[in-house]
Design an enzyme around this catalytic site. Sequence first.
Site, PDB file in Angstrom:
ATOM      1  N   SER A   1       0.640  11.093   5.979  1.00 35.04           N
ATOM      2  CA  SER A   1       1.685  11.059   4.972  1.00 35.04           C
ATOM      3  C   SER A   1       3.044  11.119   5.627  1.00 35.04           C
ATOM      4  CB  SER A   1       1.535  12.207   3.977  1.00 35.04           C
ATOM      5  OG  SER A   1       2.642  12.219   3.097  1.00 35.04           O
ATOM      6  N   PHE A   2       3.730  10.003   5.621  1.00 38.07           N
ATOM      7  CA  PHE A   2       5.118   9.972   6.070  1.00 38.07           C
ATOM      8  C   PHE A   2       5.954  10.930   5.238  1.00 38.07           C
ATOM      9  CE2 PHE A   2       9.326   8.440   4.944  1.00 38.07           C
ATOM     10  CZ  PHE A   2       9.955   8.337   6.173  1.00 38.07           C
ATOM     11  N   SER A   3       5.744  10.890   3.913  1.00 37.52           N
ATOM     12  CA  SER A   3       6.582  11.681   3.005  1.00 37.52           C
ATOM     13  C   SER A   3       6.475  13.176   3.279  1.00 37.52           C
ATOM     14  CB  SER A   3       6.209  11.383   1.559  1.00 37.52           C
ATOM     15  OG  SER A   3       6.499  10.044   1.230  1.00 37.52           O
TER      16      SER A   3
ATOM     17  N   LYS B   1      -0.402   3.859  -7.862  1.00 41.44           N
ATOM     18  CA  LYS B   1       0.952   3.477  -8.284  1.00 41.44           C
ATOM     19  C   LYS B   1       0.978   2.809  -9.657  1.00 41.44           C
ATOM     20  CE  LYS B   1       2.987   3.101  -3.675  1.00 41.44           C
ATOM     21  NZ  LYS B   1       3.804   2.268  -2.749  1.00 41.44           N
TER      22      LYS B   1
ATOM     23  N   ASN C   1       6.241   4.901  -7.795  1.00 38.24           N
ATOM     24  CA  ASN C   1       5.976   5.659  -6.572  1.00 38.24           C
ATOM     25  C   ASN C   1       6.694   7.006  -6.553  1.00 38.24           C
ATOM     26  OD1 ASN C   1       8.569   4.259  -5.991  1.00 38.24           O
ATOM     27  ND2 ASN C   1       8.322   5.167  -3.953  1.00 38.24           N
TER      28      ASN C   1
ATOM     29  N   GLY D   1      -1.475  -9.582  -0.930  1.00 37.13           N
ATOM     30  CA  GLY D   1      -1.874  -8.412  -1.697  1.00 37.13           C
ATOM     31  C   GLY D   1      -1.277  -8.415  -3.094  1.00 37.13           C
TER      32      GLY D   1
ATOM     33  N   GLY E   1       0.430  -2.083  -6.004  1.00 33.57           N
ATOM     34  CA  GLY E   1       1.736  -1.543  -6.342  1.00 33.57           C
ATOM     35  C   GLY E   1       2.826  -1.910  -5.356  1.00 33.57           C
ATOM     36  N   ALA E   2       2.516  -1.870  -4.064  1.00 37.21           N
ATOM     37  CA  ALA E   2       3.510  -2.240  -3.051  1.00 37.21           C
ATOM     38  C   ALA E   2       3.885  -3.709  -3.181  1.00 37.21           C
ATOM     39  CB  ALA E   2       2.974  -1.943  -1.651  1.00 37.21           C
TER      40      ALA E   2
END
Length: 248
Positions: A14-16, A63, A84, A122, A125-126
Amino acid sequence: MQHFGIIGNPLRQSFSAKYFSEKFAKEQIDAEYSLYPLENIEQFPTLIKTHDFRGLNVTIPYKQAVMPYLDRLDDTAKSVGAVNVILFEGGKLIGYNTDTLGFAEDIKPLIRPEHSQALILGTGGAAKAVKYALSRLNIAVHTVSRSAGYDFTYSDLGKEVIESHLLIVNCTPLGMYPDTEACADIPYQFITEKHLCYDVIYNPSPTLFLKRAAAQGAEIQSGLGMLHGQANEAWKIWSGVTSSASVQ
């Protein structure tokens, strides 16, 4: 103390969590940020009933799935069709999409006039956020999926399609740690030095997708800048600095 976190599945990385934990420590903010892996989105109501959240981040695969549980969406999240960031305020859950701005601000310096058409790999959500951002930047967007019903399937991607789309953005999870030897099945041999290839994945950096594109001479960019941008905007929303995050 204010409580923040991220929901998703899996949450191997997790970057966040790292970003906000370091931010809170450095700026002496009385807050904590935790990981909340959910086996399914049906666990979300129980989670929010048992925690006093100020804000949550949302990542793969929720998302879009989280949206029915929210009281309101801001205009960008509504247009994108994905969330997000969630703000908890006045007993209401408000959904935002800061991926759009994070991506737009990161890619804008790299875009040249010839990048007038983009392929998005893709449909999650992204991908929805990237499509929204590119459209707002006046770039024609075509989506690639394994399923019918989109602009292209992967079997449609030949020399003509690749050479006419000089911007390619990977929005699939293929190649994300720990499955670093995977990449989207596209004809990389038709990528050239005129191409700009972007991967929303940041770990590893570069991904196999970017390595193969770079081997063909393409300019490449990982999603780390996008993540910083979306996190900055999330904090502005949670701290009340701004009430929206939109691409200009």
